[in-house]
Design a protein around this motif. Sequence first.
Motif, PDB file in Angstrom:
ATOM      1  N   ARG A 178       0.824  -1.211   0.000  1.00  0.00           N
ATOM      2  CA  ARG A 178       0.000   0.000   0.000  1.00  0.00           C
ATOM      3  C   ARG A 178       0.860   1.264   0.000  1.00  0.00           C
ATOM      4  O   ARG A 178       1.947   1.290   0.579  1.00  0.00           O
ATOM      5  N   TYR A 179       0.340   2.305  -0.632  1.00  0.00           N
ATOM      6  CA  TYR A 179       0.933   3.632  -0.528  1.00  0.00           C
ATOM      7  C   TYR A 179       0.455   4.334   0.742  1.00  0.00           C
ATOM      8  O   TYR A 179       1.205   5.053   1.394  1.00  0.00           O
ATOM      9  N   TYR A 180      -0.832   4.120   1.088  1.00  0.00           N
ATOM     10  CA  TYR A 180      -1.425   4.801   2.233  1.00  0.00           C
ATOM     11  C   TYR A 180      -1.910   3.781   3.267  1.00  0.00           C
ATOM     12  O   TYR A 180      -2.162   2.625   2.955  1.00  0.00           O
ATOM     13  N   LYS A 181      -2.066   4.269   4.468  1.00  0.00           N
ATOM     14  CA  LYS A 181      -2.435   3.423   5.593  1.00  0.00           C
ATOM     15  C   LYS A 181      -3.886   2.959   5.492  1.00  0.00           C
ATOM     16  O   LYS A 181      -4.771   3.668   5.025  1.00  0.00           O
ATOM     17  N   ALA A 182      -4.140   1.727   5.946  1.00  0.00           N
ATOM     18  CA  ALA A 182      -5.494   1.185   6.082  1.00  0.00           C
ATOM     19  C   ALA A 182      -5.611   0.589   7.481  1.00  0.00           C
ATOM     20  O   ALA A 182      -4.659  -0.004   7.989  1.00  0.00           O
ATOM     21  N   TRP A 183      -6.771   0.748   8.100  1.00  0.00           N
ATOM     22  CA  TRP A 183      -6.920   0.287   9.477  1.00  0.00           C
ATOM     23  C   TRP A 183      -8.358  -0.106   9.770  1.00  0.00           C
ATOM     24  O   TRP A 183      -9.282   0.262   9.054  1.00  0.00           O
ATOM     25  N   CYS A 184      -8.524  -0.851  10.859  1.00  0.00           N
ATOM     26  CA  CYS A 184      -9.846  -1.230  11.330  1.00  0.00           C
ATOM     27  C   CYS A 184     -10.157  -0.410  12.581  1.00  0.00           C
ATOM     28  O   CYS A 184      -9.520  -0.620  13.629  1.00  0.00           O
ATOM     29  N   PRO A 185     -11.101   0.506  12.523  1.00  0.00           N
ATOM     30  CA  PRO A 185     -11.437   1.331  13.700  1.00  0.00           C
ATOM     31  C   PRO A 185     -11.992   0.504  14.855  1.00  0.00           C
ATOM     32  O   PRO A 185     -11.853   0.890  16.017  1.00  0.00           O
ATOM     33  N   LEU A 186     -12.640  -0.626  14.544  1.00  0.00           N
ATOM     34  CA  LEU A 186     -13.174  -1.486  15.595  1.00  0.00           C
ATOM     35  C   LEU A 186     -12.042  -2.124  16.397  1.00  0.00           C
ATOM     36  O   LEU A 186     -12.133  -2.260  17.624  1.00  0.00           O
ATOM     37  N   CYS A 187     -10.967  -2.494  15.712  1.00  0.00           N
ATOM     38  CA  CYS A 187      -9.785  -3.037  16.398  1.00  0.00           C
ATOM     39  C   CYS A 187      -9.140  -1.958  17.267  1.00  0.00           C
ATOM     40  O   CYS A 187      -8.766  -2.212  18.420  1.00  0.00           O
ATOM     41  N   TYR A 188      -9.019  -0.751  16.711  1.00  0.00           N
ATOM     42  CA  TYR A 188      -8.450   0.362  17.477  1.00  0.00           C
ATOM     43  C   TYR A 188      -9.229   0.589  18.774  1.00  0.00           C
ATOM     44  O   TYR A 188      -8.640   0.734  19.851  1.00  0.00           O
ATOM     45  N   ASP A 189     -10.548   0.633  18.657  1.00  0.00           N
ATOM     46  CA  ASP A 189     -11.373   0.868  19.839  1.00  0.00           C
ATOM     47  C   ASP A 189     -11.250  -0.264  20.855  1.00  0.00           C
ATOM     48  O   ASP A 189     -11.179  -0.021  22.073  1.00  0.00           O
ATOM     49  N   TYR A 190     -11.219  -1.493  20.347  1.00  0.00           N
ATOM     50  CA  TYR A 190     -11.114  -2.646  21.252  1.00  0.00           C
ATOM     51  C   TYR A 190      -9.787  -2.613  22.003  1.00  0.00           C
ATOM     52  O   TYR A 190      -9.749  -2.821  23.224  1.00  0.00           O
ATOM     53  N   TRP A 191      -8.699  -2.363  21.313  1.00  0.00           N
ATOM     54  CA  TRP A 191      -7.386  -2.321  21.963  1.00  0.00           C
ATOM     55  C   TRP A 191      -7.313  -1.185  22.974  1.00  0.00           C
ATOM     56  O   TRP A 191      -6.738  -1.340  24.050  1.00  0.00           O
ATOM     57  N   ARG A 192      -7.907  -0.056  22.617  1.00  0.00           N
ATOM     58  CA  ARG A 192      -7.866   1.099  23.523  1.00  0.00           C
ATOM     59  C   ARG A 192      -8.682   0.835  24.778  1.00  0.00           C
ATOM     60  O   ARG A 192      -8.222   1.138  25.893  1.00  0.00           O
ATOM     61  N   GLN A 193      -9.881   0.279  24.630  1.00  0.00           N
ATOM     62  CA  GLN A 193     -10.742   0.024  25.775  1.00  0.00           C
ATOM     63  C   GLN A 193     -10.168  -1.031  26.702  1.00  0.00           C
ATOM     64  O   GLN A 193     -10.377  -0.978  27.920  1.00  0.00           O
ATOM     65  N   ASN A 194      -9.440  -1.985  26.137  1.00  0.00           N
ATOM     66  CA  ASN A 194      -8.857  -3.062  26.941  1.00  0.00           C
ATOM     67  C   ASN A 194      -7.403  -2.804  27.305  1.00  0.00           C
ATOM     68  O   ASN A 194      -6.714  -3.710  27.795  1.00  0.00           O
TER      69      ASN A 194
END
Length: 309
Positions: A137-153
């Motif tokens: 990839r040239y640009y970043k791709a991410w899963c916001p649900l994963c981000y939220d889960y990692w942050r909450q836990n």
Amino acid sequence: MQFEKLTLYSGYDFQTPVVEKRSTLYSLEPIGIGTSKCESLISYLIRLAETHCVTPDKLIKHNIHPLFWGHEDFCTYYKGIIGRTFIHYSHIKLLNFSGWYTSKLVECLQSLTLREDLVFLTMMHWHELIHHLYLSRYYKAWCPLCYDYWRQNKLPIYEPLLWSFEPVIMCEHHHSPLVTQCPHCNQKLPMLTATTRHGYCNHCGKWLGNQEKLSLQSLSTSEIALQLDLIKVFGSLIAFTPEAFNNTRKTFYRQIITYFQLKEFESIELSNPQISPKRIHQSMTYEGFTVQDFWKTFSPIASNRTTIY
């Protein structure tokens, strides 16, 4: 009061103790090595900078740059890894895969952290068999649900190596599309910038896991099945890397694994319309060889494949 004479006991050891070599930087443990969820080399670099409470450009300039280019002029921003990494996306996109910059960055980080497993955060061990130029990839791709889960836990926020593959457009855990634009400022995010932070936009600085700002589109059943096949192919190669590297017949082992993985990849119709069939074919070839040519080239290995596994 007179002091009594000190008595020397034979059990005392007055020799200078041997102190093990200490790392220059914190020996941060990579996430998910040996699994399809293994983090990428760029992700590790960003987390290492966050661990030392500095931005990636500061870490590169003061710690990595001297090892990377020797005593090159520090005052010239557009020289060396500083300029080339943050200016040219063609260098950035391959840092998670293979090439001279990748191998040199791995060498520098391993020297600074005294870790020997950072090469597994890349696809370097597969470079002679897969053309990564059309897969990265040239640009970043991410899963916001994963981000939220990692942050909450209170788990480390990172970027799996799997997200660096352009054909992968879905999170294997949530079966939701990966996001490629900031939901707040609608900007595409480079894989690495001078001030990159995991989970935050480097343009507006806002949290990327905010589901209230997201309008996630659902994938159809056929698209999910298609993506799961792709994730299986790429995820298997990522997970196999340590095992293939440690195997005594690692070259043959990688060749056999790659053949069957690419054969499966060849039969998959990609759901990403941005990747043409020509690019798919090029990504599965090396120096002009097709998958079939690849198998013919290593036909002696094929006759002994039962002994390799």
